[in-house]
Structures are given as structure tokens and as C-alpha cells.
Design an enzyme around this catalytic site. Structure first.
Site, PDB file in Angstrom:
ATOM      1  N   ARG A 237     -35.388 -24.894  41.066  1.00 34.23           N
ATOM      2  CA  ARG A 237     -35.795 -25.142  42.455  1.00 34.23           C
ATOM      3  C   ARG A 237     -34.637 -24.736  43.362  1.00 34.23           C
ATOM      4  O   ARG A 237     -33.471 -25.001  43.047  1.00 34.23           O
ATOM      5  CB  ARG A 237     -36.125 -26.625  42.682  1.00 34.23           C
ATOM      6  CG  ARG A 237     -37.494 -27.071  42.165  1.00 34.23           C
ATOM      7  CD  ARG A 237     -38.665 -26.458  42.945  1.00 34.23           C
ATOM      8  NE  ARG A 237     -39.957 -26.873  42.421  1.00 34.23           N
ATOM      9  CZ  ARG A 237     -40.657 -26.224  41.498  1.00 34.23           C
ATOM     10  NH1 ARG A 237     -40.188 -25.102  40.968  1.00 34.23           N
ATOM     11  NH2 ARG A 237     -41.830 -26.680  41.089  1.00 34.23           N
ATOM     12  N   GLU A 266     -37.670 -20.888  50.615  1.00 32.83           N
ATOM     13  CA  GLU A 266     -38.666 -19.913  50.145  1.00 32.83           C
ATOM     14  C   GLU A 266     -40.041 -20.111  50.761  1.00 32.83           C
ATOM     15  O   GLU A 266     -40.844 -19.173  50.803  1.00 32.83           O
ATOM     16  CB  GLU A 266     -38.769 -19.937  48.608  1.00 32.83           C
ATOM     17  CG  GLU A 266     -39.407 -21.193  48.034  1.00 32.83           C
ATOM     18  CD  GLU A 266     -39.545 -21.125  46.519  1.00 32.83           C
ATOM     19  OE1 GLU A 266     -38.563 -20.797  45.843  1.00 32.83           O
ATOM     20  OE2 GLU A 266     -40.657 -21.408  46.028  1.00 32.83           O
TER      21      GLU A 266
HETATM   22  P1  NAD Z   1     -38.514 -31.144  31.895  1.00 33.05           P
HETATM   23  O1  NAD Z   1     -38.859 -32.411  32.593  1.00 33.05           O
HETATM   24  O2  NAD Z   1     -39.067 -30.901  30.531  1.00 33.05           O
HETATM   25  O3  NAD Z   1     -36.912 -31.010  31.801  1.00 33.05           O
HETATM   26  C1  NAD Z   1     -36.053 -31.332  32.849  1.00 33.05           C
HETATM   27  C2  NAD Z   1     -34.750 -31.831  32.244  1.00 33.05           C
HETATM   28  O4  NAD Z   1     -33.839 -32.087  33.320  1.00 33.05           O
HETATM   29  C3  NAD Z   1     -34.916 -33.141  31.464  1.00 33.05           C
HETATM   30  O5  NAD Z   1     -34.300 -33.035  30.197  1.00 33.05           O
HETATM   31  C4  NAD Z   1     -34.233 -34.173  32.343  1.00 33.05           C
HETATM   32  O6  NAD Z   1     -33.620 -35.222  31.604  1.00 33.05           O
HETATM   33  C5  NAD Z   1     -33.175 -33.299  33.013  1.00 33.05           C
HETATM   34  N1  NAD Z   1     -32.627 -33.944  34.217  1.00 33.05           N
HETATM   35  C6  NAD Z   1     -33.234 -34.827  35.071  1.00 33.05           C
HETATM   36  N2  NAD Z   1     -32.365 -35.226  36.017  1.00 33.05           N
HETATM   37  C7  NAD Z   1     -31.199 -34.576  35.756  1.00 33.05           C
HETATM   38  C8  NAD Z   1     -29.929 -34.590  36.362  1.00 33.05           C
HETATM   39  N3  NAD Z   1     -29.671 -35.364  37.436  1.00 33.05           N
HETATM   40  N4  NAD Z   1     -28.956 -33.813  35.834  1.00 33.05           N
HETATM   41  C9  NAD Z   1     -29.203 -33.044  34.749  1.00 33.05           C
HETATM   42  N5  NAD Z   1     -30.386 -33.004  34.106  1.00 33.05           N
HETATM   43  C10 NAD Z   1     -31.371 -33.762  34.607  1.00 33.05           C
HETATM   44  O7  NAD Z   1     -38.913 -29.979  32.901  1.00 33.05           O
HETATM   45  P2  NAD Z   1     -39.170 -28.441  32.551  1.00 33.05           P
HETATM   46  O8  NAD Z   1     -40.611 -28.236  32.255  1.00 33.05           O
HETATM   47  O9  NAD Z   1     -38.138 -27.981  31.572  1.00 33.05           O
HETATM   48  O10 NAD Z   1     -38.925 -27.776  33.986  1.00 33.05           O
HETATM   49  C11 NAD Z   1     -37.632 -27.756  34.561  1.00 33.05           C
HETATM   50  C12 NAD Z   1     -37.747 -27.317  36.008  1.00 33.05           C
HETATM   51  O11 NAD Z   1     -38.165 -25.955  36.059  1.00 33.05           O
HETATM   52  C13 NAD Z   1     -38.836 -28.055  36.830  1.00 33.05           C
HETATM   53  O12 NAD Z   1     -38.326 -29.250  37.368  1.00 33.05           O
HETATM   54  C14 NAD Z   1     -39.196 -27.068  37.903  1.00 33.05           C
HETATM   55  O13 NAD Z   1     -38.429 -27.349  39.058  1.00 33.05           O
HETATM   56  C15 NAD Z   1     -38.756 -25.724  37.324  1.00 33.05           C
HETATM   57  N6  NAD Z   1     -39.890 -24.781  37.164  1.00 33.05           N
HETATM   58  C16 NAD Z   1     -39.799 -23.572  37.770  1.00 33.05           C
HETATM   59  C17 NAD Z   1     -40.831 -22.650  37.625  1.00 33.05           C
HETATM   60  C18 NAD Z   1     -40.764 -21.271  38.229  1.00 33.05           C
HETATM   61  O14 NAD Z   1     -41.794 -20.554  38.251  1.00 33.05           O
HETATM   62  N7  NAD Z   1     -39.627 -20.798  38.728  1.00 33.05           N
HETATM   63  C19 NAD Z   1     -41.958 -23.001  36.872  1.00 33.05           C
HETATM   64  C20 NAD Z   1     -42.000 -24.258  36.263  1.00 33.05           C
HETATM   65  C21 NAD Z   1     -40.951 -25.142  36.404  1.00 33.05           C
END
Ligand code: NAD
Length: 343
Positions: A237, A266
Site C-alpha cells: 500500500r 494513487e
Molecule cells: P497477510 O495478512 O497474509 O500478511 C500480512 C502480514 O503482515 C502478516 O504476517 C502480519 O502479521 C504482518 N503485519 C501486520 N502488521 C505488521 C506490522 N506492524 N509490521 C510488520 N508486519 C506486520 O496479507 P497478504 O495477503 O500477504 O497481503 C499483504 C498486503 O499486500 C495487503 O495488506 C495489501 O495491502 C497488499 N496487496 C496488494 C495488492 C496489489 O495488487 N498491489 C494485492 C493484494 C494485496
């Protein structure tokens, strides 16, 4: 159920219609290409359900208009829900459901694509050869093998990104507020605290959600701790990065390469053809002007597999509400607070 679908692109209606037919759900999708906002919310008058994407405005003002007009359910076509005022939704009796899981390979593979594109300057090489310029000046890269990759957020996407980079022979340093045992099962992977990750990583890729704790995680202080010439990748994000601090980091040479699929402002730019207009966002234009920056416009999720997963889950979420069944993918205000504080 009658559903007003906002921010519709051709691929949204194609995949939603296919999922609706495959599930024999018979939902009545009415497609609007405009984004949802207080100004456009009247389009959803008398629709019990509204379906939105990441840059729709689902803030308090929009929600109040929707509630007044009879909307009781919002189906998110995304995993992230930082664009929804869940507290107001709860107060207004509007339920919200998201797509909890869809192909995490789509985003992880795109992040790896940005690494390769930047490291070997493939974007410049492609244009040069088309112009019969076969010089190699300015295309020098480094072996990924034996380099150190920092992964911030080791959930579904971060783990797959780490596994792919391990395949290149990289050493992996992970940071997660809630460590995932699967990460340390990867060869040459270990958890460290952020200062150690910043100081040692040649490449840092962000895969944590945007929460109050992670807002501007990459700021001037973090950048000061990084290796000179490091590569920063953000497919998560835009708000994770302080754009102005990153611009200074690029100017000083601390950040040697930047690859982003997301950008804090964005919603003013992405998912539209603005090629005929003057872009007024100076920070974005400055980033575009640097030779070591690659920007893609929030396309990391954009694979057939992911769109199919998103549409199937969205149709199932709407069906559960229509049939009064428990809403498996509901994201309530209480749940969102616990996700932000427990991972
Ligand atoms: P997920 O929930 O499986 O993993 C997120 C991880 O971040 C978890 O392990 C969580 O413990 C960790 N986390 C939470 N707070 C944290 C902090 N303060 N410091 C460090 N780590 C922390 O999510 P995911 O499916 O792996 O997705 C990750 C991110 O990818 C989403 O939050 C979304 O913003 C982004 N995303 C982007 C797109 C894109 O098209 N660009 C698409 C899908 C998701």
C-alpha cells in the site's frame, strides 16, 4: 440480489458475470464505471448491496448516504479494507465483507518482476534495442545470488516472495509484528528486528498491511539506516512509504532502485487513462523522471487466477447475505481492530 458495482472495468464485469453464471446465483449486477464517492452514491439508490474496489471512497459521508438510500451490504473486491470506515458502517447497520484470500502468487510474482526489471534495467534495454542502440552503458546489474533480501510482512504474499527469492540463492531477513513459523522453514531465512534488516538488506520488499502502526514505515529515519544503493519494492500500500523522504533517499543515492505498484495518492491517478492530461502531482512526476524508478499502476493482483478468485468469493459473499447465512468473510470493526493488533 440487486448489486451496484462501482469502478467497473471490462475485466470486472467479465469475471463477475462468469462467476455469477457458474454459481447459478442470479445476482442482478448493475455496472457503473464511476468511482463510489459522496457525489456518486445516489447511483446506488434502492440497491441493497454495493460492490467496490480499492480506490472507491467508502468513508463516513458515503456510508451515510448509502444507508439512507437502503444499502445494507458492501462487498469489497479486495483483501485490503483501509478505504472503508468500518466503525461508521457498523453504526449504520451496514455489513461489509472482503475477499480474504486470492492468488497470493499474483502479487509476489509481480514484486519479483519489479526486482528483475530494475536490477537489469530491462525497461531501458527494451527501448534501446528497439531504437537500434546496442550500448550496455547504464545497464549494469548485480547477481541476486548471495544478495540479502529483507521481507517486511511475512503473511501469504511475503512468504511466497521469500520462497521465490530463496530460489535465486538469496539470504532472507524477515520482519513481522507476528512472526510466521513458515518463514524460518525457508533455507537461509531468519527473523530480525527492523534496524538489522534495514542495515543489511540489498533489497527490501514490503508485504505488510497499511495500519496506523505501519503508516510511513519507510520514512527518513528508516532510510538513513539502509545500505547505500539498496533497492526498495512496494507492492503493498502506498501509505507504507513517505514519498518525499524516498525522493530525498533517491537523490542522495541511499536508495539505488525503487519499484512501486502502489502510491499514496494513487486514487487521483490509477486505473484510468490520463495520457491526454497534465498530471498535477509533482512528487509522482519527479519519481517518474528518475532513471532508477519503475512504477506500475496497482496491477500486481492482475492475473486471470486472481480475478477469478476475487469474483467467485464476491458472488459467494453476496449469496450468503441474500440467503441470511453467516457471512464467513465479514470484516467488522471489532475484527479489523484485532487484525491490526494481532496480525
Ligand atoms: P497477510 O495478512 O497474509 O500478511 C500480512 C502480514 O503482515 C502478516 O504476517 C502480519 O502479521 C504482518 N503485519 C501486520 N502488521 C505488521 C506490522 N506492524 N509490521 C510488520 N508486519 C506486520 O496479507 P497478504 O495477503 O500477504 O497481503 C499483504 C498486503 O499486500 C495487503 O495488506 C495489501 O495491502 C497488499 N496487496 C496488494 C495488492 C496489489 O495488487 N498491489 C494485492 C493484494 C494485496
Amino acid at each position: 440480489m440487486k448489486v451496484a458495482v462501482f469502478s467497473t472495468k471490462s475485466y470486472d464485469s467479465e469475471f463477475l458475470d462468469a462467476a455469477n453464471a457458474a454459481a447459478q446465483a442470479n445476482h442482478d449486477f448493475v455496472y457503473f464505471d464511476t468511482r463510489l464517492s459522496p457525489k456518486t452514491a445516489s447511483l446506488a439508490a434502492d440497491f441493497p448491496a454495493v460492490c467496490v474496489f480499492v480506490n472507491d471512497d467508502v468513508g463516513a459521508e458515503t456510508l451515510e448516504i448509502l444507508a439512507e438510500q437502503g444499502t445494507r451490504f458492501i462487498a469489497l473486491r479486495s483483501t485490503g479494507f483501509n478505504h472503508v470506515d468500518l466503525k461508521t458502517a457498523a453504526e449504520l447497520g451496514i455489513k461489509v465483507a472482503r475477499v480474504t484470500v486470492y492468488s497470493p502468487f499474483s502479487v509476489a510474482e509481480h514484486a519479483v518482476g519489479l526486482v528483475l526489471m530494475l536490477n537489469r534495467r530491462l525497461y531501458r534495454a527494451y527501448n534501446r534495442v528497439r531504437d537500434d542502440n546496442f550500448s550496455l552503458e547504464g545497464l549494469l546489474g548485480f547477481d541476486l545470488h548471495d544478495s540479502t533480501v529483507g521481507v517486511i510482512g511475512t503473511g501469504k504474499i511475503g512468504i511466497i516472495f521469500a520462497q521465490i527469492m530463496q530460489g535465486f540463492g538469496c539470504y532472507l531477513l524477515g520482519y513481522d509484528a507476528f512472526p510466521n513459523p513458515k518463514f524460518e522453514e525457508i533455507n537461509n531465512a531468519r527473523y530480525v528486528q527492523l534496524p538489522e534488516l534495514f542495515a543489511n538488506a540489498d533489497i527490501i520488499s514490503l508485504h505488510c498491511p497499511l495500519t496506523p502502526e505501519t503508516y510511513h514505515l519507510i520514512d527518513a529515519n528508516a532510510i538513513a539506516q539502509m545500505k547505500p544503493g539498496m533497492m526498495l519494492i512496494n507492492t503493498s500500500r502506498g501509505g507504507l512509504i513517505d514519498t518525499k523522504a524516498v525522493i530525498e533517499g533517491i537523490k542522495s543515492g541511499k536508495i539505488g532502485n525503487l519499484g512501486i505498484d502502489v502510491y499514496e495518492q494513487e486514487d487521483e491517478l490509477f486505473f484510468r487513462d490520463l495520457s491526454d492530461t497534465v498530471i498535477l502531482d509533482d512528487d509522482f512526476q519527479l519519481l517518474q523522471s528518475f532513471p532508477n524508478v519503475v512504477i506500475t499502476a496497482h496491477q500486481a493482483f492482475f492475473t486471470r487466477n486472481a480475478l477469478s478468485d476475487i469474483s467467485n468469493t464476491t458472488v459467494a459473499n453476496i449469496t450468503e447475505v441474500e440467503q441470511g447465512h453467516p457471512l464467513k468473510n465479514e470484516i467488522s470493526y471489532q475484527l479489523s481492530v484485532s487484525i491490526a493488533t494481532s496480525g
